[in-house]
Write an enzyme that holds these catalytic residues in place. Structure first.
Site, PDB file in Angstrom:
ATOM      1  N   GLY A  14     -26.469 155.295 -30.902  1.00 20.50           N
ATOM      2  CA  GLY A  14     -25.104 154.823 -31.170  1.00 20.50           C
ATOM      3  C   GLY A  14     -25.060 153.295 -31.174  1.00 20.50           C
ATOM      4  N   ARG A  75     -29.649 158.304 -35.435  1.00 26.51           N
ATOM      5  CA  ARG A  75     -30.285 159.149 -34.419  1.00 26.51           C
ATOM      6  C   ARG A  75     -31.283 159.999 -35.209  1.00 26.51           C
ATOM      7  NH1 ARG A  75     -26.367 158.358 -30.290  1.00 26.51           N
ATOM      8  NH2 ARG A  75     -24.231 158.443 -30.998  1.00 26.51           N
ATOM      9  N   ASP A 106     -31.450 155.646 -23.886  1.00 31.78           N
ATOM     10  CA  ASP A 106     -32.665 156.258 -23.346  1.00 31.78           C
ATOM     11  C   ASP A 106     -33.422 157.123 -24.347  1.00 31.78           C
ATOM     12  OD1 ASP A 106     -30.655 158.080 -23.173  1.00 31.78           O
ATOM     13  OD2 ASP A 106     -30.838 158.435 -21.010  1.00 31.78           O
ATOM     14  N   THR A 128     -25.933 150.503 -24.881  1.00 29.39           N
ATOM     15  CA  THR A 128     -25.074 151.683 -25.044  1.00 29.39           C
ATOM     16  C   THR A 128     -23.775 151.433 -24.300  1.00 29.39           C
ATOM     17  OG1 THR A 128     -24.685 153.974 -24.362  1.00 29.39           O
ATOM     18  CG2 THR A 128     -26.413 152.826 -23.180  1.00 29.39           C
ATOM     19  N   ASP A 130     -22.089 153.532 -22.953  1.00 31.26           N
ATOM     20  CA  ASP A 130     -21.957 154.495 -21.850  1.00 31.26           C
ATOM     21  C   ASP A 130     -22.439 153.940 -20.508  1.00 31.26           C
ATOM     22  OD1 ASP A 130     -21.190 156.203 -23.888  1.00 31.26           O
ATOM     23  OD2 ASP A 130     -23.174 157.101 -24.089  1.00 31.26           O
ATOM     24  N   ASP A 132     -25.213 154.300 -19.081  1.00 35.63           N
ATOM     25  CA  ASP A 132     -25.752 155.448 -18.340  1.00 35.63           C
ATOM     26  C   ASP A 132     -27.277 155.387 -18.164  1.00 35.63           C
ATOM     27  OD1 ASP A 132     -26.403 155.778 -20.992  1.00 35.63           O
ATOM     28  OD2 ASP A 132     -25.780 157.870 -21.119  1.00 35.63           O
ATOM     29  N   MET A 172     -14.750 157.546 -23.937  1.00 33.47           N
ATOM     30  CA  MET A 172     -16.135 157.951 -24.223  1.00 33.47           C
ATOM     31  C   MET A 172     -17.019 157.801 -22.976  1.00 33.47           C
ATOM     32  SD  MET A 172     -17.238 156.689 -27.993  1.00 33.47           S
ATOM     33  CE  MET A 172     -16.918 157.713 -29.418  1.00 33.47           C
ATOM     34  N   ARG A 174     -20.242 159.919 -23.036  1.00 34.71           N
ATOM     35  CA  ARG A 174     -21.151 161.077 -23.122  1.00 34.71           C
ATOM     36  C   ARG A 174     -21.101 161.873 -21.813  1.00 34.71           C
ATOM     37  NH1 ARG A 174     -24.846 161.926 -27.035  1.00 34.71           N
ATOM     38  NH2 ARG A 174     -24.751 159.776 -27.716  1.00 34.71           N
ATOM     39  N   ARG A 256     -16.251 151.776 -29.727  1.00 34.05           N
ATOM     40  CA  ARG A 256     -17.595 151.321 -30.075  1.00 34.05           C
ATOM     41  C   ARG A 256     -17.594 150.038 -30.900  1.00 34.05           C
ATOM     42  NH1 ARG A 256     -20.805 156.204 -30.869  1.00 34.05           N
ATOM     43  NH2 ARG A 256     -21.579 155.384 -32.831  1.00 34.05           N
TER      44      ARG A 256
HETATM   45  O1  F6P Z   1     -23.539 156.884 -26.716  1.00 33.87           O
HETATM   46  C1  F6P Z   1     -22.414 156.250 -27.219  1.00 33.87           C
HETATM   47  C2  F6P Z   1     -21.379 157.261 -27.656  1.00 33.87           C
HETATM   48  O2  F6P Z   1     -20.277 156.557 -28.181  1.00 33.87           O
HETATM   49  C3  F6P Z   1     -20.928 158.251 -26.594  1.00 33.87           C
HETATM   50  O3  F6P Z   1     -19.983 157.711 -25.709  1.00 33.87           O
HETATM   51  C4  F6P Z   1     -20.411 159.384 -27.424  1.00 33.87           C
HETATM   52  O4  F6P Z   1     -20.526 160.595 -26.721  1.00 33.87           O
HETATM   53  C5  F6P Z   1     -21.314 159.359 -28.621  1.00 33.87           C
HETATM   54  O5  F6P Z   1     -21.919 158.078 -28.667  1.00 33.87           O
HETATM   55  C6  F6P Z   1     -20.623 159.621 -29.941  1.00 33.87           C
HETATM   56  O6  F6P Z   1     -21.599 159.669 -30.904  1.00 33.87           O
HETATM   57  P1  F6P Z   1     -21.321 159.612 -32.479  1.00 33.87           P
HETATM   58  O7  F6P Z   1     -20.953 158.228 -32.828  1.00 33.87           O
HETATM   59  O8  F6P Z   1     -22.597 160.034 -33.086  1.00 33.87           O
HETATM   60  O9  F6P Z   1     -20.184 160.527 -32.717  1.00 33.87           O
END
Ligand code: F6P
Length: 323
Positions: A14, A75, A106, A128, A130, A132, A172, A174, A256
């Protein structure tokens, strides 16, 4: 030890605000030290497909203040296979890339570890929203995302308290509740519901709202982490059980984007520089991390094995501040 001549840089997973500052730092540190630098588009997919171009100091002009990633990201499913890793390593060798800086989370670091085993020196930089990643106190993008969440919740509060409403806001993160807890403290939530802590709807959501009302509050804020989810259902249930009009907002991808904060720009710049210097020192399979507020580097496998624990003091602080 022979001096490293050519490196590559990619962003993966992300996107996170501040990734551009890290790319810029990698490029300029490399150029400053007489090292050629190749940009790889769309994460590991770009490496597998040879979507690679030469960068110079000017390639990263006007990128510091921009959100997202100018290298784009992905990804990659293909890279998650042994064949994908072997192909990526082969392409890197064809382009003469001796060392690679991977900016991501990670999942991206597991890829960097696999590439290191396949003979490409790799250094990871944590990015990230997150926050995390167990081995680092700081991840690029988290601070900007928190500020975006803070702005959004402050605005919802303005209208909600004017109408004496309750608001459920899903953020958000995750499987992690860091954004939720920090937003709860920064924005004054009555309740914060996170995946790290089991919750009881009556005790942890309804009770603080009803008690808050009895103490004279005019607005009730519940922050739910996406790892728990269910903001819409929760809002309906609050309204049904308390009679307080309740709205639900899922902040989504707005969290984001946006121009990175000073912290995200400065730490990303510092981490980019450290990553290139680590490659120059012959290091590989390392992560650039913040520990005890210092930027340092650690082994990727050790870093990936570390788990981040939610600090219970933050949850306690949030609860007491909502009194
Ligand atoms: O890892 C960052 C994040 O924004 C998470 O908080 C969320 O779960 C995920 O990515 C969303 O992913 P995508 O942009 O692929 O929908």
């Amino acid at each position: 030890m022979e001096k490293i001549k050519k490196i590559g840089v990619l962003t993966s997973g992300g996107d996170a605000p501040g990734m551009n500052a890290a790319v810029r730092s990698v490029v300029r540190t490399a150029v400053y030290n007489g090292i050629e630098v190749m940009g790889i588009r769309k994460g590991y997919n770009g490496l597998i497909n040879g979507d690679i171009f030469e960068m110079n100091a000017r390639s990263v002009s006007e990128t510091l203040q921009r959100g997202g990633t100018v290298l784009q990201t992905a990804r990659s499913k293909e890279f998650a296979t042994p064949e994908g890793v072997a192909r990526a390593a082969e392409i890197a060798k064809i382009f003469g890339i001796e060392g690679l800086v991977v900016i991501g989370g990670d999942g991206s670091f597991r890829g960097a570890r696999d590439l290191a085993k396949a003979g490409i020196r790799t250094i990871g930089i944590p990015a990230t929203i997150d926050n995390d990643i167990g081995c680092t106190e700081y991840c690029i993008g988290y601070d900007t995302a928190l500020n975006t969440v803070k702005d959004a919740i402050d605005k919802i509060r303005d209208t909600a308290s004017s109408h004496e409403r309750s608001s459920v806001i899903e953020v958000m993160g995750r499987d992690a509740g860091y954004i939720a807890v920090m937003a709860g403290i920064a924005c004054g939530a009555e309740a914060v519901i996170i995946p790290e802590k089991k919750f009881d709807f009556d005790e942890d959501v309804l009770r603080p709202i009803i008690e808050g009302k009895n103490r004279g509050k005019s607005h009730y804020l519940v922050i739910v982490a996406e790892g728990v989810g269910g903001a819409l259902e929760m809002a309906e249930e609050i309204e049904k059980r308390t009679g307080i009009e309740t709205t639900a907002t899922i902040l989504g991808h707005i969290q984001r984007g946006g121009s990175p904060t000073v912290d995200d720009r400065v730490y990303a710049s510092e981490m980019g520089l450290k990553a290139v210097e680590a490659l120059m020192e012959g290091k590989s399979n390392r992560l650039i991390v913040m520990q005890d507020h210092k930027i340092t580097d650690i082994d990727i496998d050790e870093g990936l094995a570390m788990k981040k624990e939610m600090n219970p003091d933050l949850i306690r602080l949030c609860k007491i501040m909502s009194w």
